[in-house]
Design a protein around this motif. Structure first.
Motif, PDB file in Angstrom:
ATOM      1  N   ASN A 173      -4.965  -9.982   3.025  1.00 15.03           N
ATOM      2  CA  ASN A 173      -3.602  -9.250   3.026  1.00 15.03           C
ATOM      3  C   ASN A 173      -3.653  -7.553   3.433  1.00 15.03           C
ATOM      4  OD1 ASN A 173      -2.154 -10.845   1.430  1.00 15.03           O
ATOM      5  ND2 ASN A 173      -3.292 -10.711   0.274  1.00 15.03           N
ATOM      6  N   SER A 174      -3.366  -7.016   4.005  1.00 16.79           N
ATOM      7  CA  SER A 174      -3.873  -5.548   4.052  1.00 16.79           C
ATOM      8  C   SER A 174      -3.225  -4.502   3.695  1.00 16.79           C
ATOM      9  CB  SER A 174      -2.003  -5.150   5.987  1.00 16.79           C
ATOM     10  OG  SER A 174      -3.325  -6.256   7.010  1.00 16.79           O
ATOM     11  N   PHE A 175      -3.692  -3.792   3.140  1.00 15.64           N
ATOM     12  CA  PHE A 175      -3.111  -2.945   2.082  1.00 15.64           C
ATOM     13  C   PHE A 175      -3.896  -1.418   2.473  1.00 15.64           C
ATOM     14  CE2 PHE A 175      -3.774  -0.028  -1.717  1.00 15.64           C
ATOM     15  CZ  PHE A 175      -2.992  -1.032  -2.897  1.00 15.64           C
ATOM     16  N   CYS A 176      -3.218  -0.233   2.100  1.00 11.08           N
ATOM     17  CA  CYS A 176      -2.627   1.043   2.056  1.00 11.08           C
ATOM     18  C   CYS A 176      -3.874   1.448   1.114  1.00 11.08           C
ATOM     19  CB  CYS A 176      -2.064   2.032   3.013  1.00 11.08           C
ATOM     20  SG  CYS A 176      -1.800   4.108   2.933  1.00 11.08           S
ATOM     21  N   ASN A 177      -4.651   2.220   1.087  1.00 10.59           N
ATOM     22  CA  ASN A 177      -5.128   2.897  -0.089  1.00 10.59           C
ATOM     23  C   ASN A 177      -4.788   3.935  -0.139  1.00 10.59           C
ATOM     24  OD1 ASN A 177      -6.968   0.765  -0.489  1.00 10.59           O
ATOM     25  ND2 ASN A 177      -7.915   0.908   0.637  1.00 10.59           N
ATOM     26  N   LEU A 178      -4.353   4.766   0.967  1.00 14.84           N
ATOM     27  CA  LEU A 178      -3.439   6.174   0.525  1.00 14.84           C
ATOM     28  C   LEU A 178      -1.814   6.499  -0.199  1.00 14.84           C
ATOM     29  CD1 LEU A 178      -4.142   9.199   1.382  1.00 14.84           C
ATOM     30  CD2 LEU A 178      -2.182   8.855   3.246  1.00 14.84           C
ATOM     31  N   LEU A 179      -1.644   5.411   0.733  1.00 10.29           N
ATOM     32  CA  LEU A 179      -0.178   5.188  -0.280  1.00 10.29           C
ATOM     33  C   LEU A 179      -0.282   4.152  -1.283  1.00 10.29           C
ATOM     34  CD1 LEU A 179       1.894   4.456   3.049  1.00 10.29           C
ATOM     35  CD2 LEU A 179       1.344   6.413   2.014  1.00 10.29           C
ATOM     36  N   ASN A 180      -1.640   3.209  -1.533  1.00 12.18           N
ATOM     37  CA  ASN A 180      -1.552   2.566  -2.661  1.00 12.18           C
ATOM     38  C   ASN A 180      -0.490   1.198  -2.839  1.00 12.18           C
ATOM     39  OD1 ASN A 180      -3.199   1.438  -4.637  1.00 12.18           O
ATOM     40  ND2 ASN A 180      -1.621   2.579  -6.493  1.00 12.18           N
ATOM     41  N   GLN A 181      -0.403   0.322  -1.534  1.00 11.89           N
ATOM     42  CA  GLN A 181       0.780  -1.419  -1.634  1.00 11.89           C
ATOM     43  C   GLN A 181       0.427  -1.586  -0.714  1.00 11.89           C
ATOM     44  OE1 GLN A 181       4.276   1.819   0.148  1.00 11.89           O
ATOM     45  NE2 GLN A 181       4.258   0.757   2.207  1.00 11.89           N
ATOM     46  N   ASN A 182       0.434  -2.372  -0.414  1.00 15.34           N
ATOM     47  CA  ASN A 182       0.265  -3.883   0.127  1.00 15.34           C
ATOM     48  C   ASN A 182       1.580  -3.440   1.386  1.00 15.34           C
ATOM     49  OD1 ASN A 182      -0.916  -5.871  -1.009  1.00 15.34           O
ATOM     50  ND2 ASN A 182       0.188  -6.789  -2.152  1.00 15.34           N
ATOM     51  N   LEU A 183       0.765  -4.035   3.017  1.00 16.26           N
ATOM     52  CA  LEU A 183       1.264  -3.758   4.187  1.00 16.26           C
ATOM     53  C   LEU A 183       1.948  -5.179   4.407  1.00 16.26           C
ATOM     54  CD1 LEU A 183      -1.324  -0.811   5.316  1.00 16.26           C
ATOM     55  CD2 LEU A 183       1.018  -0.152   5.035  1.00 16.26           C
ATOM     56  N   ASN A 184       2.881  -5.185   4.733  1.00 10.91           N
ATOM     57  CA  ASN A 184       2.955  -6.567   4.915  1.00 10.91           C
ATOM     58  C   ASN A 184       3.623  -6.130   6.271  1.00 10.91           C
ATOM     59  OD1 ASN A 184       3.573  -7.677   2.663  1.00 10.91           O
ATOM     60  ND2 ASN A 184       5.697  -6.822   2.220  1.00 10.91           N
ATOM     61  N   THR A 185       4.171  -7.436   7.526  1.00  6.25           N
ATOM     62  CA  THR A 185       4.275  -6.713   8.667  1.00  6.25           C
ATOM     63  C   THR A 185       4.910  -5.798   9.118  1.00  6.25           C
ATOM     64  OG1 THR A 185       3.749  -9.973   9.383  1.00  6.25           O
ATOM     65  CG2 THR A 185       5.081  -8.125  10.476  1.00  6.25           C
TER      66      THR A 185
END
Ligand code: SF4
Length: 199
Positions: A173-185
């Motif tokens: 599962n990809s995640f952005c720790n800045l935007l604090n959200q999962n990164l779907n495709t």
């Protein structure tokens, strides 16, 4: 085996895909060239103006543009000089180092960007009409290919999630720790303004 030998190409799906990508890359050049002729600018002049229009100041230095476009610093400097003579850009000289500068567009430069950036429209129209699932498969593959080209140092600059210090991948599962959200495709970016290189 050669991608360009028609027997090799037509009997092998991998070769056909590579030949297809080559054909598509030619389309970008052709469309850009058409705009160049219309506005009496070279393709690289148009590309630089579009890049400057949509990127922050620190990405408009000669060094950065040289890496971004895989061109030598003298080539970029000459292009910038021409754009300045045509009054499309202004140089903003660094007060601490008068040999360095960033670039901003003039109103005339903004207008030419507005006129020329539509060179991609024929491709945008085709992509818009694809089914959502087909777009997701395409995007997943494009981002994967770009990532591998970067690892091979064929693409020198990129601001993609996979190379970003804010990116994490746990259990696939990809995640952005800045935007604090999962990164779907569809959320994976190849040019993110908030990107910071992972070290
Ligand atoms: S900051 Fe941007 S590039 Fe970095 S992980 Fe988040 S969305 Fe991706």
């Amino acid at each position: 085996m050669s991608v360009f030998n028609l027997n090799d190409q037509n009997s092998n799906l991998d070769n056909k895909i590579v030949a297809g990508l080559d054909r598509i890359s030619q389309v970008f050049k052709t469309l850009l060239w058409e705009k160049s002729k219309t506005y009496n600018l070279s393709p690289i002049q148009i590309q630089l103006l579009i890049f400057i229009a949509y990127h922050s100041d620190e990405k408009t230095t000669v060094s950065y543009l040289s890496q971004e476009f895989n061109l030598s610093k003298p080539t970029i400097s000459d292009t910038i000089k021409t754009l300045e003579q045509k009054q499309f850009i202004n140089k903003i000289i660094d007060k601490k180092d008068t040999r360095s500068y960033t670039i901003e567009l003039t109103e005339k430069g903004e207008n030419i960007v507005f006129e020329t950036e539509s060179f991609v429209n024929p491709l945008t129209d085709i992509i818009t009409n694809l089914k959502q699932n087909d777009k997701l498969v395409l995007w997943k593959n494009i981002t994967g290919i770009i990532q591998q080209l970067n690892e091979l140092k064929i693409i020198s600059v990129q601001r993609t999630c996979f190379k970003c210090k804010y990116y994490s991948n746990i259990n696939n599962n990809s995640f952005c720790n800045l935007l604090n959200q999962n990164l779907n495709t569809e959320d994976i970016r190849i040019d993110c303004e908030e990107f910071e290189l992972k070290v």
